[in-house]
Write a protein that holds these residues in place. Structure first.
Motif, short mmCIF file in Angstrom:
data_model
loop_
_atom_site.label_atom_id
_atom_site.label_comp_id
_atom_site.label_asym_id
_atom_site.label_seq_id
_atom_site.Cartn_x
_atom_site.Cartn_y
_atom_site.Cartn_z
N ALA A 3 33.40 31.63 45.37
CA ALA A 3 33.51 31.98 43.95
C ALA A 3 33.33 33.47 43.74
CB ALA A 3 32.49 31.19 43.14
N ALA A 4 32.66 34.14 44.65
CA ALA A 4 32.37 35.56 44.46
C ALA A 4 33.52 36.47 44.86
CB ALA A 4 31.12 35.94 45.25
N SER A 5 34.39 36.02 45.73
CA SER A 5 35.42 36.95 46.20
C SER A 5 36.78 36.28 46.39
CB SER A 5 34.98 37.61 47.51
OG SER A 5 34.77 36.63 48.50
N PRO A 6 37.48 36.02 45.31
CA PRO A 6 38.82 35.44 45.48
C PRO A 6 39.77 36.42 46.17
CG PRO A 6 38.43 36.00 43.17
CD PRO A 6 37.15 36.23 43.91
N PHE A 7 40.73 35.86 46.87
CA PHE A 7 41.76 36.66 47.53
C PHE A 7 43.00 36.67 46.65
CE2 PHE A 7 45.51 36.57 50.45
CZ PHE A 7 45.49 37.92 50.77
N LEU A 29 46.22 45.22 40.95
CA LEU A 29 45.36 44.78 42.05
C LEU A 29 44.03 45.54 42.05
CD1 LEU A 29 47.92 44.39 44.96
CD2 LEU A 29 46.65 42.56 43.84
N ALA A 30 44.08 46.83 41.75
CA ALA A 30 42.85 47.64 41.71
C ALA A 30 41.89 47.11 40.66
CB ALA A 30 43.18 49.11 41.45
N SER A 31 42.42 46.64 39.54
CA SER A 31 41.59 46.05 38.50
C SER A 31 40.85 44.82 39.04
CB SER A 31 42.44 45.68 37.29
OG SER A 31 41.69 44.96 36.35
N ALA A 32 41.56 43.97 39.78
CA ALA A 32 40.94 42.79 40.37
C ALA A 32 39.91 43.18 41.43
CB ALA A 32 42.01 41.88 40.97
N GLU A 33 40.22 44.21 42.22
CA GLU A 33 39.28 44.69 43.23
C GLU A 33 37.98 45.18 42.60
OE1 GLU A 33 41.15 47.72 45.57
OE2 GLU A 33 42.31 46.26 46.74
N GLN A 34 38.09 45.87 41.49
CA GLN A 34 36.90 46.38 40.81
C GLN A 34 35.98 45.25 40.38
OE1 GLN A 34 38.49 48.85 37.71
NE2 GLN A 34 38.80 50.59 39.08
N ASP A 182 39.86 36.28 36.95
CA ASP A 182 39.04 35.34 36.18
C ASP A 182 39.52 33.89 36.38
OD1 ASP A 182 37.44 37.37 35.19
OD2 ASP A 182 38.46 37.46 33.24
N PHE A 183 40.83 33.67 36.32
CA PHE A 183 41.35 32.31 36.48
C PHE A 183 41.15 31.81 37.91
CE2 PHE A 183 44.13 33.43 32.70
CZ PHE A 183 43.33 32.73 31.81
N ALA A 184 41.23 32.69 38.89
CA ALA A 184 40.96 32.28 40.28
C ALA A 184 39.50 31.86 40.42
CB ALA A 184 41.30 33.42 41.24
N ARG A 185 38.61 32.59 39.79
CA ARG A 185 37.19 32.22 39.84
C ARG A 185 36.94 30.89 39.13
NH1 ARG A 185 33.08 36.29 39.85
NH2 ARG A 185 31.80 34.42 39.84
#
Length: 189
Positions: A3-7, A29-34, A182-185
């Protein structure tokens, strides 16, 4: 997936180095990485090395194996395409065709995977139809298009050296990365 680190896999761009489509994808992608996501950008250079899907020996090419493996592992996907003649580019469509390799997997295609979508074009006309085509393809692959899809008119030199000169576009790209994350989490719970 934890849950902490989706790919999150990013697919898109053109074979032109530094193109606006790939820069927009990198920003999302950078937004998701942040937020803590692990990401992989499968960009224009990679797309250019993919043989046509189902060509003899296509799956022997390292980029093809990398792409299919990444699709299988992806908790979220962001697809960015330039608008060519009113629709997605052949390079991006060819990469998407490789998702067919997952048809018999326990999770076939992009079933239940959040998919952020970005369409760029030199003018507004192709952005809407390209974004609509990406949404239709995502639905056909059983993915969940995020609520926001970005239609980006890049005719004014909007992207320079990985930076965007329009705050509203920057915000849209960041929101796409955030929604996929967010949806991946949520899905992992």
């Amino acid at each position: 997936m934890t849950a902490a680190s989706p790919f999150i896999l990013g697919i898109g761009g053109t074979v032109s180095p530094g193109g606006s489509t790939e820069q927009a994808l990198a920003m999302a992608l950078a937004s998701a990485e942040q937020l803590g996501a692990r990401t992989l950008l499968f960009g224009g250079a990679d797309l250019g090395r993919l043989p046509h899907y189902l060509a003899p020996g296509a799956m022997d090419v390292p980029e093809a194996r990398t792409l299919v493996d990444a699709v299988r592992r992806a908790d979220g996907v962001i697809i960015a395409s330039p608008g060519y003649h009113g629709s997605i580019s052949g390079l991006v469509k060819n990469a998407i065709d490789y998702v067919e390799e997952t048809a018999k997997d326990p999770r076939a295609y992009l079933d239940g995977v959040p998919v952020g979508l970005i369409a760029t074009a030199y003018g507004w006309q192709a952005t809407g139809s390209t974004l609509a085509a990406l949404r239709a393809i995502t639905h056909a692959l059983r993915g969940w298009p995020t609520p926001l899809g970005a239609a980006v008119n890049s005719s004014g030199g909007l992207f320079r050296d990985g930076r965007c000169t329009d705050a509203a576009v920057c915000d849209q790209l960041a929101l796409i990365g955030r929604q996929v994350y967010d949806f991946a989490r949520l899905r992992s719970r």
